[in-house]
Design a protein around this motif. Structure first.
Motif, PDB file in Angstrom:
ATOM      1  N   GLU A   8      39.941  33.194  31.123  1.00  0.00           N
ATOM      2  CA  GLU A   8      40.170  32.044  30.260  1.00  0.00           C
ATOM      3  C   GLU A   8      41.389  31.276  30.766  1.00  0.00           C
ATOM      4  O   GLU A   8      42.311  31.870  31.329  1.00  0.00           O
ATOM      5  CB  GLU A   8      40.450  32.481  28.822  1.00  0.00           C
ATOM      6  N   LEU A  19      41.136  25.963  25.269  1.00  0.00           N
ATOM      7  CA  LEU A  19      40.876  27.306  25.791  1.00  0.00           C
ATOM      8  C   LEU A  19      39.518  27.247  26.465  1.00  0.00           C
ATOM      9  O   LEU A  19      38.508  27.001  25.803  1.00  0.00           O
ATOM     10  CB  LEU A  19      40.878  28.334  24.662  1.00  0.00           C
ATOM     11  N   LYS A  20      39.505  27.423  27.786  1.00  0.00           N
ATOM     12  CA  LYS A  20      38.261  27.350  28.553  1.00  0.00           C
ATOM     13  C   LYS A  20      37.918  28.712  29.115  1.00  0.00           C
ATOM     14  O   LYS A  20      38.767  29.374  29.716  1.00  0.00           O
ATOM     15  CB  LYS A  20      38.413  26.380  29.736  1.00  0.00           C
ATOM     16  N   LYS A  21      36.681  29.129  28.918  1.00  0.00           N
ATOM     17  CA  LYS A  21      36.181  30.355  29.540  1.00  0.00           C
ATOM     18  C   LYS A  21      35.442  29.964  30.803  1.00  0.00           C
ATOM     19  O   LYS A  21      34.737  28.963  30.830  1.00  0.00           O
ATOM     20  CB  LYS A  21      35.231  31.098  28.605  1.00  0.00           C
ATOM     21  N   ARG A  71      43.719  35.958  30.517  1.00  0.00           N
ATOM     22  CA  ARG A  71      43.881  34.619  29.962  1.00  0.00           C
ATOM     23  C   ARG A  71      45.079  33.979  30.666  1.00  0.00           C
ATOM     24  O   ARG A  71      46.224  34.399  30.477  1.00  0.00           O
ATOM     25  CB  ARG A  71      44.135  34.656  28.453  1.00  0.00           C
TER      26      ARG A  71
END
Length: 98
Positions: A8, A19-21, A71
């Motif tokens: 992430e 928040l990017k996965k 993350r």
């Protein structure tokens, strides 16, 4: 076939958080993942030479190799020195109590 891992990317402004996965190949480092995420197109103020990075609140270098479910946090520069901010709060509190 190359194994991929999920990570992430987190970036926050006072009014907005992202928040990017994403899936990246195993062995990807922090800098590569940031480029792969496209977050720098969304937030052009991110400068890989100026911003600091962390993985779960622990500072890392941009060459750090990622592990599954890491993350990456992109930190903005401080606008006020923390010691100065504390002095201002104490001063304001004293003024408001008078």
């Amino acid at each position: 076939m190359t194994e991929s891992i999920e990570v992430e990317i987190a970036y926050a402004l006072p009014e907005r958080q992202v928040l990017k996965k994403l899936q990246v190949p195993a062995g990807t480092n922090v800098e590569q993942a940031i480029h792969h995420s496209g977050i720098m197109h969304q937030f052009p103020e991110i400068d890989l030479n100026e911003n600091r990075f962390g993985i779960f609140s622990k500072f890392v270098k941009r060459e750090a190799v990622l592990q599954p479910r890491d993350r990456i946090e992109i930190y903005r520069p401080l606008t006020v020195d923390p010691k100065e901010a504390r002095r201002l709060r104490v001063t304001n509190k004293k003024i408001n109590q008078q």
